[in-house]
Motif scaffolding. Structure first.
Motif, PDB file in Angstrom:
ATOM      1  N   LYS A 126       5.821   5.309  -8.249  1.00  0.00           N
ATOM      2  CA  LYS A 126       6.023   4.902  -6.858  1.00  0.00           C
ATOM      3  C   LYS A 126       7.402   5.319  -6.346  1.00  0.00           C
ATOM      4  O   LYS A 126       7.574   5.569  -5.160  1.00  0.00           O
ATOM      5  CB  LYS A 126       5.863   3.385  -6.727  1.00  0.00           C
ATOM      6  N   GLN A 177       5.166   1.957 -11.602  1.00  0.00           N
ATOM      7  CA  GLN A 177       6.349   1.642 -10.796  1.00  0.00           C
ATOM      8  C   GLN A 177       7.266   2.847 -10.694  1.00  0.00           C
ATOM      9  O   GLN A 177       7.832   3.119  -9.637  1.00  0.00           O
ATOM     10  CB  GLN A 177       7.098   0.461 -11.404  1.00  0.00           C
ATOM     11  N   LYS A 227       1.899  -0.276 -16.221  1.00  0.00           N
ATOM     12  CA  LYS A 227       2.529  -0.857 -15.039  1.00  0.00           C
ATOM     13  C   LYS A 227       3.915  -0.255 -14.811  1.00  0.00           C
ATOM     14  O   LYS A 227       4.290   0.062 -13.688  1.00  0.00           O
ATOM     15  CB  LYS A 227       2.652  -2.368 -15.213  1.00  0.00           C
TER      16      LYS A 227
END
Length: 105
Positions: free
Chosen positions: A70, A67, A63
């Motif tokens: 992104k 992130q 995760k």
């Protein structure tokens, strides 16, 4: 005239119970100590718990990485802060007047 009488042997009566006890003992031993017995099942449960803990930590790490991905641009300019952070982390460098704290959680 003579008559022959059969002697009743007690050993003949013990053959079937002895075989039954042998089978029960064999299968009882392997149900506890065999490859799929109770002891192996407990070891599988412990290993399963370890792997589930490792999986949850890998999911959280994934995760975090998603992130960070992104934040990276796909076709536009690079975010300066992200580029600066990655360069400092990779090279382990900073300016003399800075204090850098990396959080790896």
């Amino acid at each position: 005239m003579s008559t022959r009488q059969k002697k009743i042997r007690k050993t003949g009566r013990l053959i079937i119970p002895t075989i039954a006890i042998a089978f029960i003992s064999y299968f009882g031993f392997h149900s506890i100590n065999g490859d799929r017995g109770l002891n192996a099942t407990q070891q599988f449960d412990v290993r399963k718990a370890q792997l589930e803990a490792e999986l949850s930590s890998l999911k959280s790490e994934r995760k975090l990485l998603q992130q960070q991905v992104k934040l990276l641009p796909t076709s536009g300019p690079v975010v300066r802060d992200m580029l600066d952070e990655k360069a400092r982390q990779a090279l382990n460098l900073s300016r003399p007047d800075e204090i850098v704290i990396f959080d790896y959680n």
